[in-house]
Design a protein around this motif. Sequence first.
Motif, PDB file in Angstrom:
ATOM      1  N   LYS A  54      60.531  79.259  40.586  1.00  0.00           N
ATOM      2  CA  LYS A  54      60.404  78.347  39.449  1.00  0.00           C
ATOM      3  C   LYS A  54      58.946  78.032  39.138  1.00  0.00           C
ATOM      4  O   LYS A  54      58.557  77.981  37.968  1.00  0.00           O
ATOM      5  N   ALA A  55      58.127  77.819  40.170  1.00  0.00           N
ATOM      6  CA  ALA A  55      56.708  77.530  39.965  1.00  0.00           C
ATOM      7  C   ALA A  55      55.983  78.703  39.311  1.00  0.00           C
ATOM      8  O   ALA A  55      55.015  78.517  38.577  1.00  0.00           O
ATOM      9  N   THR A  56      56.499  79.897  39.571  1.00  0.00           N
ATOM     10  CA  THR A  56      55.920  81.099  38.985  1.00  0.00           C
ATOM     11  C   THR A  56      56.387  81.276  37.544  1.00  0.00           C
ATOM     12  O   THR A  56      55.849  82.097  36.812  1.00  0.00           O
ATOM     13  N   GLY A  57      57.408  80.510  37.144  1.00  0.00           N
ATOM     14  CA  GLY A  57      57.917  80.593  35.778  1.00  0.00           C
ATOM     15  C   GLY A  57      58.816  81.785  35.535  1.00  0.00           C
ATOM     16  O   GLY A  57      58.917  82.294  34.417  1.00  0.00           O
ATOM     17  N   VAL A  58      59.510  82.216  36.585  1.00  0.00           N
ATOM     18  CA  VAL A  58      60.378  83.391  36.518  1.00  0.00           C
ATOM     19  C   VAL A  58      61.833  82.944  36.603  1.00  0.00           C
ATOM     20  O   VAL A  58      62.186  82.146  37.473  1.00  0.00           O
ATOM     21  N   THR A  59      62.671  83.443  35.705  1.00  0.00           N
ATOM     22  CA  THR A  59      64.098  83.133  35.753  1.00  0.00           C
ATOM     23  C   THR A  59      64.784  84.029  36.779  1.00  0.00           C
ATOM     24  O   THR A  59      64.217  85.034  37.224  1.00  0.00           O
ATOM     25  N   GLN A  60      66.013  83.664  37.112  1.00  0.00           N
ATOM     26  CA  GLN A  60      66.795  84.518  38.011  1.00  0.00           C
ATOM     27  C   GLN A  60      66.946  85.913  37.423  1.00  0.00           C
ATOM     28  O   GLN A  60      66.816  86.913  38.130  1.00  0.00           O
ATOM     29  N   ALA A  61      67.212  85.997  36.133  1.00  0.00           N
ATOM     30  CA  ALA A  61      67.400  87.294  35.478  1.00  0.00           C
ATOM     31  C   ALA A  61      66.120  88.129  35.519  1.00  0.00           C
ATOM     32  O   ALA A  61      66.170  89.344  35.763  1.00  0.00           O
ATOM     33  N   GLN A  62      64.980  87.493  35.297  1.00  0.00           N
ATOM     34  CA  GLN A  62      63.709  88.209  35.348  1.00  0.00           C
ATOM     35  C   GLN A  62      63.419  88.712  36.753  1.00  0.00           C
ATOM     36  O   GLN A  62      62.979  89.855  36.929  1.00  0.00           O
ATOM     37  N   LEU A  63      63.663  87.865  37.754  1.00  0.00           N
ATOM     38  CA  LEU A  63      63.445  88.282  39.140  1.00  0.00           C
ATOM     39  C   LEU A  63      64.365  89.443  39.486  1.00  0.00           C
ATOM     40  O   LEU A  63      63.931  90.431  40.085  1.00  0.00           O
TER      41      LEU A  63
END
Length: 83
Positions: free
Chosen positions: A22-31
């Motif tokens: 979350k701190a990196t600004g990445v969603t579950q889908a993006q990861l």
Amino acid sequence: MTSTLHDEEYRAFIIRLIALRKATGVTQAQLAARIGKPQSYVSKSERFERRVDPAEFRLIVLALGHDPAAVFAEISEHLRSSS
């Protein structure tokens, strides 16, 4: 045999990985896309329905743009200071 998915330290470990994502600004889908897995793979890991092994930890942290050794050291220190 007792499942370690609900072990207090394992839960703290996953909570720290979620916070990093979350701190990196990445969603579950993006990861999931970055590691070549379906979104449900990330979701199940974050809901404690599947265990993250060391190789997966490394892959996830690298996909988030961080150093796995540094993140592991941070998580270890957090666990040490909270026990």
